[in-house]
Design a protein around this motif. Structure first.
Motif, PDB file in Angstrom:
ATOM      1  N   LEU A  44      76.763 -80.767  62.557  1.00 48.54           N
ATOM      2  CA  LEU A  44      76.348 -79.668  61.701  1.00 48.54           C
ATOM      3  C   LEU A  44      77.166 -78.438  62.049  1.00 48.54           C
ATOM      4  CD1 LEU A  44      74.140 -78.834  59.609  1.00 48.54           C
ATOM      5  CD2 LEU A  44      72.768 -78.115  61.556  1.00 48.54           C
ATOM      6  N   SER A  45      77.716 -77.798  61.039  1.00 48.42           N
ATOM      7  CA  SER A  45      78.455 -76.554  61.214  1.00 48.42           C
ATOM      8  C   SER A  45      77.492 -75.399  60.934  1.00 48.42           C
ATOM      9  CB  SER A  45      79.636 -76.511  60.246  1.00 48.42           C
ATOM     10  OG  SER A  45      80.285 -75.273  60.331  1.00 48.42           O
ATOM     11  N   VAL A  46      77.338 -74.515  61.914  1.00 46.73           N
ATOM     12  CA  VAL A  46      76.379 -73.418  61.809  1.00 46.73           C
ATOM     13  C   VAL A  46      77.119 -72.088  61.872  1.00 46.73           C
ATOM     14  CG1 VAL A  46      74.379 -72.298  62.872  1.00 46.73           C
ATOM     15  CG2 VAL A  46      74.588 -74.780  62.924  1.00 46.73           C
ATOM     16  N   LYS A  47      76.834 -71.228  60.889  1.00 44.48           N
ATOM     17  CA  LYS A  47      77.392 -69.872  60.878  1.00 44.48           C
ATOM     18  C   LYS A  47      76.243 -68.904  60.642  1.00 44.48           C
ATOM     19  CE  LYS A  47      80.926 -67.007  58.756  1.00 44.48           C
ATOM     20  NZ  LYS A  47      81.983 -66.967  57.724  1.00 44.48           N
ATOM     21  N   ILE A  48      76.013 -68.035  61.615  1.00 44.68           N
ATOM     22  CA  ILE A  48      74.950 -67.039  61.521  1.00 44.68           C
ATOM     23  C   ILE A  48      75.598 -65.668  61.585  1.00 44.68           C
ATOM     24  CG2 ILE A  48      72.894 -66.092  62.631  1.00 44.68           C
ATOM     25  CD1 ILE A  48      72.375 -68.920  63.720  1.00 44.68           C
ATOM     26  N   LYS A  49      75.245 -64.825  60.633  1.00 45.62           N
ATOM     27  CA  LYS A  49      75.791 -63.469  60.588  1.00 45.62           C
ATOM     28  C   LYS A  49      74.638 -62.484  60.720  1.00 45.62           C
ATOM     29  CE  LYS A  49      79.159 -60.696  58.239  1.00 45.62           C
ATOM     30  NZ  LYS A  49      80.259 -60.725  57.303  1.00 45.62           N
ATOM     31  N   THR A  50      74.775 -61.536  61.645  1.00 46.00           N
ATOM     32  CA  THR A  50      73.736 -60.524  61.845  1.00 46.00           C
ATOM     33  C   THR A  50      74.255 -59.174  61.361  1.00 46.00           C
ATOM     34  OG1 THR A  50      74.481 -60.217  64.131  1.00 46.00           O
ATOM     35  CG2 THR A  50      72.647 -61.721  63.781  1.00 46.00           C
ATOM     36  N   LEU A  51      73.409 -58.516  60.559  1.00 42.62           N
ATOM     37  CA  LEU A  51      73.791 -57.238  59.964  1.00 42.62           C
ATOM     38  C   LEU A  51      72.709 -56.183  60.205  1.00 42.62           C
ATOM     39  CD1 LEU A  51      75.025 -58.514  56.467  1.00 42.62           C
ATOM     40  CD2 LEU A  51      76.445 -57.951  58.450  1.00 42.62           C
ATOM     41  N   THR A  52      73.127 -54.921  60.230  1.00 42.63           N
ATOM     42  CA  THR A  52      72.180 -53.813  60.304  1.00 42.63           C
ATOM     43  C   THR A  52      71.574 -53.608  58.918  1.00 42.63           C
ATOM     44  OG1 THR A  52      73.858 -52.167  59.771  1.00 42.63           O
ATOM     45  CG2 THR A  52      73.533 -52.678  62.120  1.00 42.63           C
ATOM     46  N   ASN A  53      70.659 -52.649  58.816  1.00 44.15           N
ATOM     47  CA  ASN A  53      70.032 -52.342  57.521  1.00 44.15           C
ATOM     48  C   ASN A  53      71.042 -51.855  56.486  1.00 44.15           C
ATOM     49  OD1 ASN A  53      67.548 -53.091  58.444  1.00 44.15           O
ATOM     50  ND2 ASN A  53      66.916 -51.017  58.980  1.00 44.15           N
ATOM     51  N   ASP A  54      72.135 -51.235  56.948  1.00 38.66           N
ATOM     52  CA  ASP A  54      73.169 -50.776  56.008  1.00 38.66           C
ATOM     53  C   ASP A  54      74.365 -51.732  55.967  1.00 38.66           C
ATOM     54  OD1 ASP A  54      73.872 -50.069  58.578  1.00 38.66           O
ATOM     55  OD2 ASP A  54      74.557 -48.057  58.084  1.00 38.66           O
ATOM     56  N   ASN A  55      74.110 -53.009  56.257  1.00 38.39           N
ATOM     57  CA  ASN A  55      75.087 -54.109  56.143  1.00 38.39           C
ATOM     58  C   ASN A  55      76.321 -53.974  57.026  1.00 38.39           C
ATOM     59  OD1 ASN A  55      73.543 -55.636  54.383  1.00 38.39           O
ATOM     60  ND2 ASN A  55      74.342 -54.569  52.600  1.00 38.39           N
ATOM     61  N   LYS A  56      76.158 -53.403  58.196  1.00 38.77           N
ATOM     62  CA  LYS A  56      77.243 -53.373  59.181  1.00 38.77           C
ATOM     63  C   LYS A  56      76.976 -54.457  60.215  1.00 38.77           C
ATOM     64  CE  LYS A  56      78.326 -48.571  58.450  1.00 38.77           C
ATOM     65  NZ  LYS A  56      78.230 -47.218  58.917  1.00 38.77           N
ATOM     66  N   PRO A  57      78.036 -55.097  60.722  1.00 32.35           N
ATOM     67  CA  PRO A  57      77.842 -56.208  61.669  1.00 32.35           C
ATOM     68  C   PRO A  57      77.204 -55.766  62.981  1.00 32.35           C
ATOM     69  CG  PRO A  57      80.181 -55.769  61.290  1.00 32.35           C
ATOM     70  CD  PRO A  57      79.421 -54.843  60.419  1.00 32.35           C
ATOM     71  N   LEU A  58      76.338 -56.610  63.503  1.00 37.09           N
ATOM     72  CA  LEU A  58      75.715 -56.388  64.807  1.00 37.09           C
ATOM     73  C   LEU A  58      76.320 -57.384  65.800  1.00 37.09           C
ATOM     74  CD1 LEU A  58      71.890 -55.946  64.157  1.00 37.09           C
ATOM     75  CD2 LEU A  58      73.346 -54.452  65.495  1.00 37.09           C
ATOM     76  N   SER A  59      76.989 -56.884  66.795  1.00 44.68           N
ATOM     77  CA  SER A  59      77.600 -57.768  67.794  1.00 44.68           C
ATOM     78  C   SER A  59      76.660 -57.952  68.980  1.00 44.68           C
ATOM     79  CB  SER A  59      78.938 -57.190  68.270  1.00 44.68           C
ATOM     80  OG  SER A  59      78.740 -55.940  68.886  1.00 44.68           O
ATOM     81  N   VAL A  87      74.355 -60.133  69.613  1.00 45.11           N
ATOM     82  CA  VAL A  87      72.963 -60.518  69.344  1.00 45.11           C
ATOM     83  C   VAL A  87      72.766 -61.926  69.908  1.00 45.11           C
ATOM     84  CG1 VAL A  87      71.247 -61.011  67.563  1.00 45.11           C
ATOM     85  CG2 VAL A  87      72.811 -59.074  67.285  1.00 45.11           C
ATOM     86  N   TYR A  88      71.759 -62.075  70.766  1.00 49.00           N
ATOM     87  CA  TYR A  88      71.473 -63.363  71.387  1.00 49.00           C
ATOM     88  C   TYR A  88      70.699 -64.249  70.415  1.00 49.00           C
ATOM     89  CZ  TYR A  88      69.825 -66.770  74.817  1.00 49.00           C
ATOM     90  OH  TYR A  88      69.548 -67.931  75.491  1.00 49.00           O
ATOM     91  N   VAL A  89      71.212 -65.470  70.186  1.00 53.69           N
ATOM     92  CA  VAL A  89      70.642 -66.402  69.209  1.00 53.69           C
ATOM     93  C   VAL A  89      70.402 -67.749  69.882  1.00 53.69           C
ATOM     94  CG1 VAL A  89      71.055 -67.586  67.022  1.00 53.69           C
ATOM     95  CG2 VAL A  89      71.908 -65.260  67.340  1.00 53.69           C
ATOM     96  N   GLU A  90      69.248 -68.348  69.596  1.00 57.52           N
ATOM     97  CA  GLU A  90      68.938 -69.691  70.080  1.00 57.52           C
ATOM     98  C   GLU A  90      68.606 -70.580  68.885  1.00 57.52           C
ATOM     99  OE1 GLU A  90      66.954 -68.733  74.438  1.00 57.52           O
ATOM    100  OE2 GLU A  90      65.630 -68.943  72.712  1.00 57.52           O
ATOM    101  N   LEU A  91      69.119 -71.810  68.912  1.00 53.61           N
ATOM    102  CA  LEU A  91      68.852 -72.791  67.862  1.00 53.61           C
ATOM    103  C   LEU A  91      68.058 -73.949  68.466  1.00 53.61           C
ATOM    104  CD1 LEU A  91      72.429 -72.976  66.299  1.00 53.61           C
ATOM    105  CD2 LEU A  91      70.538 -71.514  65.616  1.00 53.61           C
ATOM    106  N   TYR A  92      66.984 -74.331  67.778  1.00 53.07           N
ATOM    107  CA  TYR A  92      66.107 -75.399  68.250  1.00 53.07           C
ATOM    108  C   TYR A  92      65.981 -76.485  67.186  1.00 53.07           C
ATOM    109  CZ  TYR A  92      64.537 -72.228  71.964  1.00 53.07           C
ATOM    110  OH  TYR A  92      64.488 -71.397  73.042  1.00 53.07           O
ATOM    111  N   SER A  93      65.797 -77.715  67.635  1.00 57.99           N
ATOM    112  CA  SER A  93      65.636 -78.835  66.709  1.00 57.99           C
ATOM    113  C   SER A  93      64.215 -78.935  66.156  1.00 57.99           C
ATOM    114  CB  SER A  93      66.014 -80.153  67.394  1.00 57.99           C
ATOM    115  OG  SER A  93      65.194 -80.381  68.519  1.00 57.99           O
TER     116      SER A  93
END
Length: 124
Positions: free
Chosen positions: A32-47, A49-55
């Motif tokens: 599975l190819s996973v792409k997650i993008k995190t943005l602020t309220n005004d659509n600026k990128p948030l660097s 950011v800690y992300v966890e993926l669970y089955s």
């Protein structure tokens, strides 16, 4: 010494089609190819950011991690400078959804994504 072998096939197996057997997929995992993008309220990128993926869902009904949540953890990482986390993961073919935990103040913390294709593209 003479050996004599004999067998008979029950008529209930007459409808077995070799094409069904040949097309059966014996794989127990899927990529599975996973792409997650995190943005602020005004659509600026948030660097960073800690992300966890669970089955499967790693949370109790009250929102705390279950004791064996690490058994279902398939990936963890940080978003890059343009707010993206891009990865390839391997899951059991029986997994039909992915649970995403976001650890960042101001972003929704829990998401469930149905696995309808080999690519997941999520904007949070």
């Amino acid at each position: 010494m003479i050996f004599l072998f004999s067998s008979c096939l029950d008529e209930k197996f007459d409808d077995i089609n070799n094409e069904n057997i040949q097309s059966f997929d014996f794989k127990t995992t899927k990529e599975l190819s996973v792409k997650i993008k995190t943005l602020t309220n005004d659509n600026k990128p948030l660097s960073a950011v800690y992300v966890e993926l669970y089955s499967q869902n790693p949370l109790t009904e009250s929102g705390f991690l279950i004791d064996n949540s690490t058994d279902y953890l398939v990936f963890k990482g940080l978003t890059n400078t343009i707010g993206e986390l891009d990865s390839k993961i391997s899951l059991a073919t029986t997994v039909d959804s992915l649970s995403i935990l976001i650890h960042h103040i101001g972003l929704p913390s829990y998401h469930i994504i149905a696995l309808n294709s080999a690519e997941i593209d999520v904007v949070i």
